[in-house]
Design a protein around this motif. Structure first.
Motif, PDB file in Angstrom:
ATOM      1  N   LEU A   1      -3.310  -0.114  -4.586  1.00  0.00           N
ATOM      2  CA  LEU A   1      -3.036  -1.383  -3.914  1.00  0.00           C
ATOM      3  C   LEU A   1      -2.336  -2.321  -4.889  1.00  0.00           C
ATOM      4  O   LEU A   1      -2.831  -2.527  -6.016  1.00  0.00           O
TER       5      LEU A   1
ATOM      6  N   ARG B   1     -11.161  -5.932   1.930  1.00  0.00           N
ATOM      7  CA  ARG B   1      -9.800  -5.443   1.808  1.00  0.00           C
ATOM      8  C   ARG B   1      -8.851  -6.627   1.665  1.00  0.00           C
ATOM      9  O   ARG B   1      -8.961  -7.624   2.381  1.00  0.00           O
TER      10      ARG B   1
ATOM     11  N   LYS C   1      -6.495   3.698  -6.920  1.00  0.00           N
ATOM     12  CA  LYS C   1      -6.881   4.395  -5.699  1.00  0.00           C
ATOM     13  C   LYS C   1      -8.393   4.595  -5.614  1.00  0.00           C
ATOM     14  O   LYS C   1      -9.004   4.350  -4.570  1.00  0.00           O
TER      15      LYS C   1
ATOM     16  N   ARG D   1       0.857  -1.193   0.000  1.00  0.00           N
ATOM     17  CA  ARG D   1       0.000   0.000   0.000  1.00  0.00           C
ATOM     18  C   ARG D   1       0.894   1.244   0.000  1.00  0.00           C
ATOM     19  O   ARG D   1       1.168   1.821   1.046  1.00  0.00           O
TER      20      ARG D   1
END
Length: 521
Positions: free
Chosen positions: A53, A79, A70, A47
């Motif tokens: 990511l 996540r 993003k 990150r």
């Protein structure tokens, strides 16, 4: 002899640039696969500060690089965490700068309940390592909270069960913070609700709760996932107000259960934990009052008995005062001669003093001068005293005016507050009266309709009749034959009748209710 050298084989092939080759590979890869769903284990999550990511999707033999930009990363329902198995959906493309292909991911979902449980266990261990689940940081619940804050959906059966149980056990004030209890909006709304209750001013318009209940009904692991989010767990652990978690049924466990100060198996049980039973409290108070009265009576009885025992040891009062009375009689006989001698001695001393008329006049003149001087000073003293008392009186008057103004302002505020409270109670009373009277009116109407349906007047409208005699109802033909006169009641009135001849035999048969009976008229 050769005039020209042979050209090397293959030099007529087309020459491509690096960019042309990269573009061709990109077009072929994207055209062949397009949007795909890839199942694999997440590894090496990165990150960077840009907000993107970067992570890997791998199985036991291969690895695919994946990236989420993003803007899309903030909208991911799950996540990415290293070590869990997921299904990633996105576009397969190339990255010419490093001559590799990668998956542009815009959706991530756990690959079944096993992956969710693995993610849940990993998150639980990480939060437990921070001390968020320690028993030492859990607070005791208030015995009798004045205000209870409930974080739940306002339209479900959960809030009705909580309110019903609180009303049965110990009615108290409830402040509801409506939230979504499943879906993507669940976690941020529950977090905001817990933080919002803690941020309320105790003296504000909306009272700050003494206890918070986070409640939801049962559901699957996916339905309850919002209460496993890290933000919800941290908000529950950081709450300065004691918190009860009542999420799911007794067999359901979420991470907020570990962070809360008390876990309830059901929302109804949370309400039972929150407040005691008012009837039991009243019974305990009555019992304590009775015990206190009995203890007071018992102590009074013991003290009275102790006083009686001590009184026996004192003896008779006459015996104690008899010696003193005798001594007083003896001294009294000598008192009169002693007084006469004392007066005679004082008279002799007075006669011996050199008193004259001039000395008496001088003494009186001195006393008169002193009296005149004090008379001249008296008005000045009176003026100063009056002025001092007037200043004191004015000061007390000003303080009294200020106190009266303050008391009137406080009374006006209290009156306004009480007027608002009375208006609120009046509205609640009207609503409660309408809510209570409506079902009872419906019940009364149903009972009245049932009464009319079961009454014999409805039976008369269907063609039946009732035979009345002076002794009551006539139910058989034999009784009617023995009655000289009777009345037959129909739906629209009564008529008189009398029997004619004996009843026919066929009229008494059970299998022929309508055959052969003679007329009664």
């Amino acid at each position: 002899m050769e005039l020209f050298e042979d050209e090397p084989a293959g030099n007529n092939a087309h020459e491509y640039t690096v960019s042309e080759i990269s573009g061709a590979v990109k077009r072929v890869l994207e055209g062949e696969f397009g949007r795909v769903r890839v199942r694999g284990e997440i590894g090496r999550v990165s990150r960077p500060g840009s907000g993107h990511l970067y992570f890997d999707l791998k199985d036991d033999r291969s690895v695919i690089a994946a990236v989420t930009w993003k803007g899309q990363a903030a909208r991911l329902a799950t996540r990415p965490e290293e070590g869990i198995e997921v299904i990633a959906t996105g576009r397969l493309t190339t990255f010419p700068g490093q001559s590799k292909y990668q998956l542009i991911v815009d959706e991530i979902e756990p690959a079944g309940a096993g992956a969710l449980m693995m993610m849940l266990e990993k998150r639980r261990k990480a939060l437990a390592a921070e001390g968020l689940f320690d028993e030492t940081r859990k607070r005791a619940l208030p015995y009798l909270p004045r205000v209870i804050g409930v974080v739940t959906s306002p339209s479900g059966a959960v809030i009705r069960d909580i309110l019903h149980r609180l009303r049965d056990r110990f009615p108290t004030r409830v402040v509801i913070w409506p939230v979504a209890v499943q879906g993507e909006a669940c976690a941020p709304q529950v977090t905001a609700a817990i933080q919002g209750f803690n941020a309320l001013d105790p003296a504000g318009v909306i009272p700050r709760p003494d206890l918070i209940i986070v409640a939801r009904g049962g559901g699957s692991l996916e339905d309850l996932w919002g209460f496993n989010e890290e933000s919800v767990v941290r908000a529950a652990a950081a709450s300065r107000i004691p918190l009860i978690s009542a999420v799911g049924h007794e067999t359901d466990t979420t991470l907020i259960d570990f962070a809360s100060d008390r876990r309830a198996p059901t929302p109804t049980a949370a309400a039972e934990i929150a407040v005691p039973v008012r009837a039991e409290l009243a019974a305990r108070l009555n019992e304590s009052a009775a015990r206190m009265i009995r203890a007071s009576q018992s102590q009074h009885q013991r003290q009275r008995q102790r006083l009686t025992d001590l009184a026996r040891a004192l003896g008779r009062p006459q015996a104690l005062t008899a010696p003193a009375r005798q001594r007083f009689d003896l001294i009294g006989e000598r008192l009169e001669p002693a007084l006469r001698g004392f007066v005679r001695m004082r008279r002799e001393r007075l006669n011996a003093l050199p008193l004259s008329l001039s000395s008496l006049r001088g003494n009186m003149r001195n006393r008169r001068e002193r009296l005149d001087e004090q008379s001249r000073r008296l008005p000045l003293v009176l003026v100063r005293d009056v002025a001092r008392r007037r200043d004191r009186f004015e000061e007390l008057g000003a303080r009294l005016v200020r106190a009266r103004t303050r008391m009137l302002a406080d009374a006006a505020r209290n009156t306004q507050r009480d007027r608002v409270a009375v208006a609120v109670l009046a509205r609640r009373l009207d609503a409660a009266r309408a809510r209570i009277l409506a079902p009872r009116r419906d019940l009364l109407e149903r009972i009245d309709r049932l009464r009319q349906t079961l009454g014999y007047t409805e039976t008369l409208r269907r063609g039946f009749a009732v035979v009345h005699a002076s002794g009551g109802l006539v139910t058989t033909a034999q009784e009617a034959q023995q009655t000289p006169r009777f009345e037959i009641e129909f739906a629209d009135g009564r008529i008189g009748a009398r029997p004619e001849g004996p009843p026919s035999r066929s009229s008494t048969r059970k299998d022929s209710p309508s055959g052969g009976q003679k007329s009664l008229f």
